[in-house]
Every structure is written in C-alpha cells, then in structure tokens.
Scaffold this motif. Structure first.
Motif, PDB file in Angstrom:
ATOM      1  N   PRO A 147       0.820  -1.208   0.000  1.00 17.26           N
ATOM      2  CA  PRO A 147       0.000   0.000   0.000  1.00 17.26           C
ATOM      3  C   PRO A 147       0.851   1.254   0.000  1.00 17.26           C
ATOM      4  CG  PRO A 147      -0.005  -1.029   2.159  1.00 17.26           C
ATOM      5  CD  PRO A 147       0.671  -1.991   1.231  1.00 17.26           C
TER       6      PRO A 147
ATOM      7  N   PRO B  40      -2.348  -1.880   4.844  1.00 17.88           N
ATOM      8  CA  PRO B  40      -2.959  -2.807   3.887  1.00 17.88           C
ATOM      9  C   PRO B  40      -4.463  -2.977   4.053  1.00 17.88           C
ATOM     10  CG  PRO B  40      -1.775  -4.024   5.570  1.00 17.88           C
ATOM     11  CD  PRO B  40      -1.470  -2.576   5.802  1.00 17.88           C
TER      12      PRO B  40
ATOM     13  N   ASP C  65      -6.718   3.277  -0.147  1.00 16.48           N
ATOM     14  CA  ASP C  65      -5.344   3.290  -0.658  1.00 16.48           C
ATOM     15  C   ASP C  65      -5.340   2.917  -2.139  1.00 16.48           C
ATOM     16  OD1 ASP C  65      -2.306   3.112   0.625  1.00 16.48           O
ATOM     17  OD2 ASP C  65      -2.537   1.960  -1.223  1.00 16.48           O
TER      18      ASP C  65
ATOM     19  N   TRP D 211      -4.838  -0.733  -2.650  1.00 12.90           N
ATOM     20  CA  TRP D 211      -5.689  -1.709  -1.995  1.00 12.90           C
ATOM     21  C   TRP D 211      -6.177  -2.676  -3.068  1.00 12.90           C
ATOM     22  CZ3 TRP D 211     -11.261  -2.415  -0.729  1.00 12.90           C
ATOM     23  CH2 TRP D 211     -11.437  -3.164   0.445  1.00 12.90           C
TER      24      TRP D 211
ATOM     25  N   THR E  83      -3.126  -6.434  -2.795  1.00 10.99           N
ATOM     26  CA  THR E  83      -2.315  -5.712  -1.818  1.00 10.99           C
ATOM     27  C   THR E  83      -1.263  -6.632  -1.209  1.00 10.99           C
ATOM     28  OG1 THR E  83      -4.139  -4.249  -1.266  1.00 10.99           O
ATOM     29  CG2 THR E  83      -2.348  -4.387   0.325  1.00 10.99           C
TER      30      THR E  83
END
Length: 230
Positions: free
Chosen positions: A71, A76, A81, A84, A97
């Motif tokens: 990430p 994570p 993100d 992700w 991820t």
C-alpha cells in the motif's frame, strides 16, 4: 498512463511506476508484474477454469495484468489506498495488496477470484453501473453496487465449485443456504451472490420432502455470462 513499451519489458501503471513484465501466459491472455508463485499459480488455474466454462479473461490486445504491490500509505487494510486490492477496468488489471510477512494464500485466493469476477466483464470494457463505494459482503449499498459485487462473488464460486456442490463456502460465508441473519435486501451483495448461485447450482438445500434434492432450474454458466456481457 498505462502503456506497454515497444520492447514489452516495462509498463507505466496508473501511479506512474515503471515495472518489468515478470511472466506472460499468452494462451490465457495473462501478464504478470509479480513473481509471487502462489498468485501466478492461482491466477492461471482460475483463468483456465473460466476458459473451460467458455469465458475468456482477456484478449491478445487486452490481456489481464496482475500486480502485487504494498500500500502507498502503509496500511494494507485502508480501502481508500490506491494499491488496496481491486480491479481496474480502464487498465484491465488486478492489484492484490502486498501485506507484511508470509502470503496468506487462502485470503489472497478469495480476493483474486472475486476480482477476476469483475474482470470477466471488464475485459470487454463493460461493468455493471455502480458508485464504487466502500462495501462489505453483508452491508446494504445500492442496487448497482450489490449487483456488481454479487456477480464477482458468483464468478468466484463458479471458479472454485461445480454446480453439484451442496453448500459452497467462500470468503467466510455459506452460499448454497442463505444466512438467515442477513436482511433480505436486494442491495446486499451477499444476497445477489446467493441468488445467482441458486440459478447455477442443481441442488436443493436442504432437500424438501418429496424432492430428490435437485433443482428444476440449473442454468449453464455461459448462459448467465451472456446476460451480463456483450
């Protein structure tokens, strides 16, 4: 932009990172940007399963690209993100991820199969209209979001199980017998996935009195795919 260099060795990802192509599987239209053996093996097996069901995951001009990156923000579990786990229609890519420590293969497999469910439609630049909001299996969202995510769950089930599986388990849920604790809302992706699986499977769970334990209706995966794909 997401462009493959003429020499075929590197790619510019949506975050403008150059990465080398690690492996190509042209017979399945797959391109890997990760050397993680479990991700490669699970992706190839799932793509072959879909091919056996009559569904291509991509084309020679638009292969499915597989990434496994940590990430950007370091968390994570941050669904916002950029790295992700997700499927990207524009780039026909799946990002898994990368978490610290050894790879949890079972969790990765669940995520990968779900994202490949999205990719079955995305390879034709088609997706079920939805808001792309943060979601969970048993939480109401919207009709479009529930259908999109429910379809992805359904494809994950079809990748892993045959239609005679009495009550498949995946992603922490049972799908042949609907969890009665989940509200009966069409805006919940779990309910959509259960409904689609019920159209595909050929078992009655639990078998009702006077029945042999098989559905009168059991559609083929290809028939259901043609409803959602051009």
């Amino acid at each position: 932009m997401h462009l493959e260099h003429p020499n075929g060795d590197t790619i510019t990802t949506p975050c403008i990172h150059l990465m080398p192509v690690v492996r190509r599987v042209p017979e399945l239209n797959l391109v890997f940007y990760t050397a993680e053996p479990a991700i490669q093996a699970e992706t190839i097996a799932a793509a072959q399963r879909l091919k056996n069901l009559g569904v291509s995951i991509g084309t020679p001009l638009r292969p499915l690209n597989i990434f496994n990156r940590p990430p950007v923000h370091g968390n994570p579990d941050d669904a916002t993100d950029p790295f992700w786990s997700h499927y990207n229609t524009a780039f026909h890519s799946i990002q898994i991820t990368q978490r610290p420590g050894p790879l949890n293969v079972a969790a990765m497999r669940d995520t990968l199969h779900h994202e490949m469910g999205h990719a079955t439609l995305g390879h034709s630049l088609v997706q079920i209209t939805n808001e792309g909001q943060v979601h969970s299996i048993t939480t109401p969202t919207s009709p479009g979001e529930a259908m999109s995510e429910g379809w992805a769950h359904f494809v994950a089930l079809a990748i892993r199980f045959g239609p005679d599986e009495p009550n498949p388990a995946y992603s922490g849920m049972q799908w042949g017998v609907r969890d009665a604790n989940v509200p009966r809302s069409p805006d919940i992706e779990y309910n959509v996935g259960c409904m689609l699986w019920d159209l595909l499977d050929n078992t009655v769970e639990p078998p009702r009195r006077g029945q042999a334990g098989f559905d009168n209706l059991a559609l083929q995966f290809g028939e259901m795919f043609r409803v959602c794909s051009p």
